[in-house]
Design a protein around this motif. Structure first.
Motif, PDB file in Angstrom:
ATOM      1  N   SER A  14      49.858  25.420  26.843  1.00 55.99           N
ATOM      2  CA  SER A  14      50.991  26.313  27.071  1.00 55.99           C
ATOM      3  C   SER A  14      50.853  27.045  28.399  1.00 55.99           C
ATOM      4  O   SER A  14      51.811  27.190  29.155  1.00 55.99           O
ATOM      5  CB  SER A  14      51.101  27.319  25.920  1.00 55.99           C
ATOM      6  OG  SER A  14      52.252  28.116  26.065  1.00 55.99           O
ATOM      7  N   MET A  15      49.642  27.495  28.690  1.00 56.45           N
ATOM      8  CA  MET A  15      49.411  28.215  29.943  1.00 56.45           C
ATOM      9  C   MET A  15      49.569  27.297  31.157  1.00 56.45           C
ATOM     10  O   MET A  15      50.007  27.721  32.223  1.00 56.45           O
ATOM     11  CB  MET A  15      48.029  28.859  29.928  1.00 56.45           C
ATOM     12  CG  MET A  15      47.906  30.029  30.885  1.00 56.45           C
ATOM     13  SD  MET A  15      46.337  30.884  30.707  1.00 56.45           S
ATOM     14  CE  MET A  15      46.478  31.597  29.080  1.00 56.45           C
ATOM     15  N   HIS A  34      39.726  37.045  35.356  1.00 56.82           N
ATOM     16  CA  HIS A  34      39.268  36.709  36.707  1.00 56.82           C
ATOM     17  C   HIS A  34      39.560  35.264  37.088  1.00 56.82           C
ATOM     18  O   HIS A  34      39.561  34.925  38.266  1.00 56.82           O
ATOM     19  CB  HIS A  34      37.752  36.955  36.828  1.00 56.82           C
ATOM     20  CG  HIS A  34      37.359  38.366  36.552  1.00 56.82           C
ATOM     21  ND1 HIS A  34      37.548  39.389  37.470  1.00 56.82           N
ATOM     22  CD2 HIS A  34      36.803  38.945  35.446  1.00 56.82           C
ATOM     23  CE1 HIS A  34      37.126  40.521  36.947  1.00 56.82           C
ATOM     24  NE2 HIS A  34      36.664  40.287  35.730  1.00 56.82           N
ATOM     25  N   GLY A  35      39.790  34.395  36.116  1.00 57.67           N
ATOM     26  CA  GLY A  35      39.953  32.965  36.371  1.00 57.67           C
ATOM     27  C   GLY A  35      41.155  32.634  37.246  1.00 57.67           C
ATOM     28  O   GLY A  35      42.116  33.416  37.342  1.00 57.67           O
ATOM     29  N   ASP A  36      41.090  31.447  37.857  1.00 56.83           N
ATOM     30  CA  ASP A  36      42.159  31.012  38.756  1.00 56.83           C
ATOM     31  C   ASP A  36      42.778  29.685  38.328  1.00 56.83           C
ATOM     32  O   ASP A  36      43.366  28.977  39.143  1.00 56.83           O
ATOM     33  CB  ASP A  36      41.621  30.874  40.184  1.00 56.83           C
ATOM     34  CG  ASP A  36      41.289  32.242  40.789  1.00 56.83           C
ATOM     35  OD1 ASP A  36      42.120  33.145  40.665  1.00 56.83           O
ATOM     36  OD2 ASP A  36      40.188  32.377  41.357  1.00 56.83           O
ATOM     37  N   ALA A  39      42.426  26.437  32.688  1.00 56.72           N
ATOM     38  CA  ALA A  39      41.162  26.173  31.992  1.00 56.72           C
ATOM     39  C   ALA A  39      40.252  27.401  32.009  1.00 56.72           C
ATOM     40  O   ALA A  39      39.650  27.769  30.982  1.00 56.72           O
ATOM     41  CB  ALA A  39      40.451  24.980  32.645  1.00 56.72           C
ATOM     42  N   GLU A  40      40.144  28.059  33.154  1.00 54.87           N
ATOM     43  CA  GLU A  40      39.283  29.237  33.279  1.00 54.87           C
ATOM     44  C   GLU A  40      39.810  30.411  32.451  1.00 54.87           C
ATOM     45  O   GLU A  40      39.036  31.110  31.793  1.00 54.87           O
ATOM     46  CB  GLU A  40      39.155  29.640  34.751  1.00 54.87           C
ATOM     47  CG  GLU A  40      38.353  28.644  35.588  1.00 54.87           C
ATOM     48  CD  GLU A  40      38.358  28.984  37.074  1.00 54.87           C
ATOM     49  OE1 GLU A  40      38.986  29.993  37.448  1.00 54.87           O
ATOM     50  OE2 GLU A  40      37.735  28.244  37.855  1.00 54.87           O
ATOM     51  N   LYS A  46      38.938  32.695  25.069  1.00 52.58           N
ATOM     52  CA  LYS A  46      38.132  32.175  23.958  1.00 52.58           C
ATOM     53  C   LYS A  46      36.887  33.031  23.692  1.00 52.58           C
ATOM     54  O   LYS A  46      36.424  33.141  22.543  1.00 52.58           O
ATOM     55  CB  LYS A  46      37.722  30.737  24.247  1.00 52.58           C
ATOM     56  CG  LYS A  46      37.159  29.989  23.050  1.00 52.58           C
ATOM     57  CD  LYS A  46      36.968  28.518  23.367  1.00 52.58           C
ATOM     58  CE  LYS A  46      36.469  27.760  22.144  1.00 52.58           C
ATOM     59  NZ  LYS A  46      35.182  28.235  21.631  1.00 52.58           N
ATOM     60  N   MET A  47      36.373  33.665  24.711  1.00 53.32           N
ATOM     61  CA  MET A  47      35.194  34.517  24.524  1.00 53.32           C
ATOM     62  C   MET A  47      35.472  35.610  23.498  1.00 53.32           C
ATOM     63  O   MET A  47      34.615  35.954  22.686  1.00 53.32           O
ATOM     64  CB  MET A  47      34.777  35.129  25.861  1.00 53.32           C
ATOM     65  CG  MET A  47      34.158  34.132  26.833  1.00 53.32           C
ATOM     66  SD  MET A  47      33.836  34.848  28.469  1.00 53.32           S
ATOM     67  CE  MET A  47      32.584  36.064  28.057  1.00 53.32           C
TER      68      MET A  47
END
Length: 261
Positions: A14-15, A34-36, A39-40, A46-47
């Motif tokens: 979805s993202m 912080h991800g770009d 997937a990140e 998920k954490m």
């Protein structure tokens, strides 16, 4: 403004749609992330989601859509303000969140993804989330002086009333001007007056009624006026021509070269 919301389990897929560059996607909000890449960001979500294994649909997905007219006037900063206000109205503060603008098809809208699991591992209550999303969007629109769904609905109903009146006026004009002798004549005469009359034929190949197409609207006869049913139109044609074309329940009429019961 329209607001839609649901809980999803397919966060990354979805993202990825939200981050679609073909739709001129642009990030307007990123909270506690912080991800770009999708997937990140999904890994960061998920954490926290791993702290609550009972919850499977653990991402909240929202679409916030201003009207096309409002959207053309809104800049990036204002769209960011809309998103933050929406998060506030939904009581989703202090959570991981990311939002994108889509500008495809001249309809600017926002895709917002929020982690349903907070920093304490507690899942957000998503009961009636669809309805609550719309109410939140209404409040945001009112707060920011934008068009609400109620205003759009009012304008739509007002315009529809004018359309109904105009179709009925053209129907009356057709009867007076052309004095049709059959349904086939009536359909052709209405076409001259810029109204497309579409026969509704059921599975038994019998004429059930008419739909009327005018100025982008398609309405059943009963929606236009109570006197616009196939029976009442038949009676009008009968009255004009001094003889009944509806002698019994199994009358056959000619429409577009075909005989229809």
């Amino acid at each position: 403004m329209i607001g839609k919301g649901k809980s999803i389990s397919h966060t990354r897929a979805s993202m990825s749609y939200g981050w679609n560059q073909e739709k001129d996607a642009e990030i307007i909000l990123k909270e506690f992330l912080h991800g770009d890449s999708p997937a990140e960001i999904t890994k960061e979500f998920k954490m926290l989601q791993d702290q609550n294994y009972h919850c499977t649909k653990n991402t909240l997905s929202f679409v916030i859509s201003p009207t096309i007219k409002d959207g053309k006037k809104l800049n990036k900063k204002e769209l960011q303000a809309i998103t933050k206000r929406f998060i506030h109205e939904m009581k989703l503060g202090e959570r991981q969140a990311i939002a994108f603008i889509h500008q495809d098809k001249d309809h600017k809208h926002i895709h917002l993804y929020v982690n349903r699991i907070d920093f304490k591992g507690v899942a957000y209550n998503d009961s009636f989330i669809g309805k609550r999303s719309q109410l939140a969007a209404e409040k945001v629109a009112e707060h920011m002086g934008l068009t609400t769904v109620k205003q759009v609905q009012f304008e739509k109903e007002f315009n529809l009333k004018e359309i109904r009146t105009e179709i009925k006026r053209r129907h009356d004009l057709t009867m007076k001007q052309f004095k049709p002798k059959s349904f086939d004549d009536y359909i052709k005469a209405m076409q001259v007056n810029s109204v497309k009359v579409i026969p509704t034929i059921n599975n038994q190949k019998k004429l059930q009624g008419f739909r009327f197409e005018f100025d982008g609207h398609n309405l059943k006869g009963s929606e236009v006026h109570r006197n616009m049913s196939v029976g009442n139109i038949g009676k009008q044609i009968s009255g004009i021509n001094g003889a009944s074309i509806l002698k019994d329940n199994n009358v056959t009429v000619k429409l577009a070269g075909k005989m229809i019961d």
